[in-house]
Design a protein around this motif. Sequence first.
Motif, short mmCIF file in Angstrom:
data_model
loop_
_atom_site.label_atom_id
_atom_site.label_comp_id
_atom_site.label_asym_id
_atom_site.label_seq_id
_atom_site.Cartn_x
_atom_site.Cartn_y
_atom_site.Cartn_z
N TYR A 166 150.91 -14.56 -65.36
CA TYR A 166 151.93 -15.19 -66.19
C TYR A 166 152.12 -14.42 -67.51
CZ TYR A 166 154.94 -19.18 -67.15
OH TYR A 166 156.03 -19.98 -67.35
N PHE A 260 162.97 -15.77 -63.51
CA PHE A 260 162.66 -16.58 -62.32
C PHE A 260 161.15 -16.71 -62.11
CE2 PHE A 260 161.52 -16.30 -57.77
CZ PHE A 260 161.93 -17.55 -57.36
N LEU A 262 158.88 -17.08 -64.17
CA LEU A 262 158.22 -18.06 -65.03
C LEU A 262 157.97 -19.38 -64.29
CD1 LEU A 262 160.15 -17.50 -68.40
CD2 LEU A 262 158.05 -16.40 -67.60
N LEU A 263 158.72 -19.60 -63.21
CA LEU A 263 158.51 -20.80 -62.40
C LEU A 263 157.25 -20.71 -61.55
CD1 LEU A 263 162.19 -21.32 -61.13
CD2 LEU A 263 161.06 -22.52 -63.02
N TYR A 264 156.70 -19.51 -61.44
CA TYR A 264 155.54 -19.31 -60.57
C TYR A 264 154.32 -20.10 -61.04
CZ TYR A 264 157.42 -15.65 -57.51
OH TYR A 264 158.12 -14.96 -56.57
N TRP A 265 154.29 -20.50 -62.31
CA TRP A 265 153.14 -21.23 -62.81
C TRP A 265 152.88 -22.50 -61.98
CZ3 TRP A 265 149.33 -20.10 -66.09
CH2 TRP A 265 148.51 -21.16 -66.53
N TRP A 266 153.96 -23.08 -61.45
CA TRP A 266 153.85 -24.32 -60.70
C TRP A 266 153.71 -24.10 -59.19
CZ3 TRP A 266 157.01 -23.63 -64.93
CH2 TRP A 266 156.72 -24.43 -66.04
#
Length: 561
Positions: A166, A260, A262-266
């Motif tokens: 991240y 896009f 940045l959504l990988y955290w979830w």
Amino acid sequence: MKFDDILKTIGEFGKYQKILYLLLCLVSVSAALHMVISVFLMGTPTHRCAIPGYPNDTYDIQSPSHEVLVSRLVPLSTDETLKYVQCELFARSYDGDDNSTKKVACSSWVYDTSVFINTFTSEHDIVCDDKLKTSHAQMIFFGGVLVGAIGLGSLSDIIGRKKTLYISFLLLLGSTLGVAWAPDFITFCVLRFLVGAACAGMFMTAFVIGMELVGPSKRVWAGIVIEYFFALGLVILGGVGYGFRQWKYTEIACAAPSAFFLLYWWFIPESPRWLISQGKIEEANKIIQKAAKVNKVTIPEKILSAESIEEPESGRLWHLFTSRVLLVRTLIIFFNWAVVSMVYYGLSLNTGNLGGDFYINFLLSGLVEFPAYTICLVLLDRVGRRILHAACMILGGVACIVTLFPMLYADESLQPITITLAMLGKVGAAAAFAVIYVWSAELYPTVVRNAGMGASSSCARIGGMIAPYIADLSKVIDGNLGRAVPLVVFGAASVVAGIMSLWLPETNNRDLPESLEDGRRFGKKKLSKKYEPKLDYDNKAFDSESGITNDTNGVNSGTKL
């Protein structure tokens, strides 16, 4: 109990891993965009000196009177690849009988806009006496890749893969958007250095998470398939560059999709292997349970316990230099990593010197990687690592060397031959890049595999730092010879590295070395077969974390970056 045994229980590449693997492969697409975007940002258009006192001067002839003025003041070039001298003007007046042949250096230029409307190079006049600054900028970028791999690699061992991934996403988004508004060369280089560091951390960490979630029989396959997405990124970059043809818009278009991620955290979990190494057994258990549920597999609620985890044996890099056999093999491996990286990135950066349509050439350089990786998937276990790697290096190198002849002695009608030969060289470099990872991981004894792969990867990045200077030799060597020399250098280095690799033993269908003593004896006698030649095998080089993660210096061991 080894974590790989748990993966075999819940599914080595089940639905859970496939979803995460696809998401992580998209990171490879983004990394490819920024790794070679410099050919669009730092491309040097054909140019000539601007006519003093002529405010609306352009490279293209505007009118008969403009043509007369250009003919009077701008010397014609003796370089067969150029129309005008690029850095000097005749010391003459606009009109009159003054026909002096004295030449003076100029301080402003006009640029051909047929390939690029503008680049950072043309916008800031980084030409003539400053022409090598473009090579310096690209070297600085690859220096950032090296520093990012070491720094962010170490960080991933300390704070975890997910947090490091991240941080890399945030750094990439900020630095790439910043590049588009860089006001000067120094700022541009600093930001590109950060982009390189972010690319290394992002790709490296995504690769490691993906490999740590995949079972041992699928890791070689997964490690090669992710390269298809890197090639896809190159193809997309060619389309973006062609569509915009302006460096700022190209940079922004490639930077914006990073948001896009940045959504990988979830969506992306922490690596269970890292959690286990940190003693966080409960957290690792939760991820394993979720994976089993998605894969529709029933497992015990507490499949992991602190007592059940086996610690892998490890060694130090210097152990590889304690015997003549290991020393020679290690140096050959290091040299091959450096050369294959230098040739791969050098050929990508050299696209503009091949002649013909720049954008078609760049597109082809991305497309040819697809058959290269397919060759690896099909032949890696059929003909063996040694023969396949040496053949790719030698044949690809010869193809690059042979380009000398059509470049120097053939007319433009045979230009497709030059391009074809250069693309064959790229096929060889791309395929060899995939093979050397698998092969070298198997050659290093288990106890020093992680350290050896980390050092090998560092050598690859050093090769990347050298590549821009060789690709830009055409800036210091005039004519078609200048266009041919980079390909000859890349080809010669590739052939030498390929021949040297023949001194390394084959690892296909062999019991792989565990201890240093095994490493010294490996290849000296016939070893028993361990498995049939097929891609989904239990490769002992990837049987524990040491085969796929970072060494103590935090250098990733399995990627181009």
